[in-house]
Design a protein around this motif. Sequence first.
Motif, short mmCIF file in Angstrom:
data_model
loop_
_atom_site.label_atom_id
_atom_site.label_comp_id
_atom_site.label_asym_id
_atom_site.label_seq_id
_atom_site.Cartn_x
_atom_site.Cartn_y
_atom_site.Cartn_z
N VAL A 193 3.57 20.31 -0.21
CA VAL A 193 4.09 21.65 0.06
C VAL A 193 4.98 21.55 1.31
CG1 VAL A 193 2.02 22.73 -0.94
CG2 VAL A 193 2.19 22.48 1.51
N VAL A 213 3.56 23.21 -6.56
CA VAL A 213 3.82 21.94 -5.90
C VAL A 213 2.59 21.02 -6.01
CG1 VAL A 213 4.51 20.91 -3.70
CG2 VAL A 213 5.26 23.22 -4.26
N GLN A 226 3.16 16.88 -5.52
CA GLN A 226 4.12 16.79 -4.41
C GLN A 226 3.54 17.45 -3.16
OE1 GLN A 226 7.02 15.11 -4.76
NE2 GLN A 226 6.40 14.64 -6.85
N THR A 261 -6.10 20.59 4.97
CA THR A 261 -4.98 21.43 4.48
C THR A 261 -5.10 21.61 2.97
OG1 THR A 261 -3.70 19.41 4.81
CG2 THR A 261 -3.18 21.27 6.25
N GLN A 307 5.52 16.03 10.14
CA GLN A 307 4.28 16.77 10.45
C GLN A 307 3.58 16.14 11.66
OE1 GLN A 307 1.72 17.19 6.99
NE2 GLN A 307 3.38 17.97 5.71
P1 AMP Z 1 -5.64 16.92 -0.72
O1 AMP Z 1 -6.79 17.81 -1.00
O2 AMP Z 1 -5.53 16.53 0.72
O3 AMP Z 1 -5.58 15.74 -1.65
O4 AMP Z 1 -4.32 17.79 -1.01
C1 AMP Z 1 -4.04 18.32 -2.29
C2 AMP Z 1 -2.60 18.75 -2.35
O5 AMP Z 1 -2.35 19.78 -1.37
C3 AMP Z 1 -1.57 17.67 -2.03
O6 AMP Z 1 -1.26 16.85 -3.15
C4 AMP Z 1 -0.37 18.51 -1.58
O7 AMP Z 1 0.28 19.12 -2.68
C5 AMP Z 1 -1.07 19.64 -0.81
N1 AMP Z 1 -1.23 19.27 0.62
C6 AMP Z 1 -2.40 19.07 1.29
N2 AMP Z 1 -2.17 18.76 2.57
C7 AMP Z 1 -0.83 18.76 2.73
C8 AMP Z 1 0.04 18.49 3.83
N3 AMP Z 1 -0.43 18.15 5.04
N4 AMP Z 1 1.38 18.59 3.61
C9 AMP Z 1 1.87 18.94 2.43
N5 AMP Z 1 1.12 19.18 1.34
C10 AMP Z 1 -0.22 19.09 1.48
#
Ligand code: AMP
Length: 214
Positions: free
Chosen positions: A59, A52, A57, A31, A92
């Motif tokens: 999303v 965000v 934080q 994601t 989720q």
């Molecule tokens: P990551 O690459 O997984 O470290 O994600 C980077 C950022 O994307 C996180 O800090 C969140 O802001 C957002 N994000 C990624 N996956 C999610 C998720 N499943 N739910 C909410 N926000 C997400």
Amino acid sequence: MRLILLGPPGAGKGTQAKLLKEKFQIPQISTGDILRQAVKDNTELGARAKIVMDAGQLVPDNVVIDLIKDRIRQEDCKAGFILDGFPRNIAQAEKLSETLVEMNLRIDKVIDLEVSAEEVLNRLTGRSTCPECGAMFHHISRPPKVSGVCDGCGGRLEQRPDDNRETIQERLKVYMGSTAPLKEFYKKQENLKMVEAKGSVEEIFSNVCKMIDV
Ligand code: AMP
């Protein structure tokens, strides 16, 4: 094979997901990557997500849940998929379970990559990523052959805007408050496997594979 990779930011979920993708020939669904692509493409979703993400934080749940629901119904997910960075909280995870029940599917294994907060800070502050092919480097533990250039494809390496000390600390707080409780959630479903994310990428991958084969 349907897998979920859990663990704090910097645990190596992305790195392990890429290796699992090769081994099992199933897609990696991150994601974070989908949202970063939306930011790059200047979409409306990207503009809202960026604020965000830059703050460390999460999303809103409905945004990522809709993304995942669409993605796992695509043709290339028929043989399985690796979820990397989803779910991030109980809401989720519950929605994912509901969707999988509707589709008559189940998650085979949830792999939790364990790493200390101190190690996360070390890893993420030194991390750089290739925006072209997704390869990851670290200025001490895995430096590129030429500074700032991807060994694989020659792309110009970038540091993620949320890989700074202040935002990492915020992301860790969010992880502890919202994501870590998923371990209990999946323990109850009896498919949680813990892997200590210590040692080389190859050693960790070998331990991940052992857990999948159990
Ligand atoms: P990551 O690459 O997984 O470290 O994600 C980077 C950022 O994307 C996180 O800090 C969140 O802001 C957002 N994000 C990624 N996956 C999610 C998720 N499943 N739910 C909410 N926000 C997400």
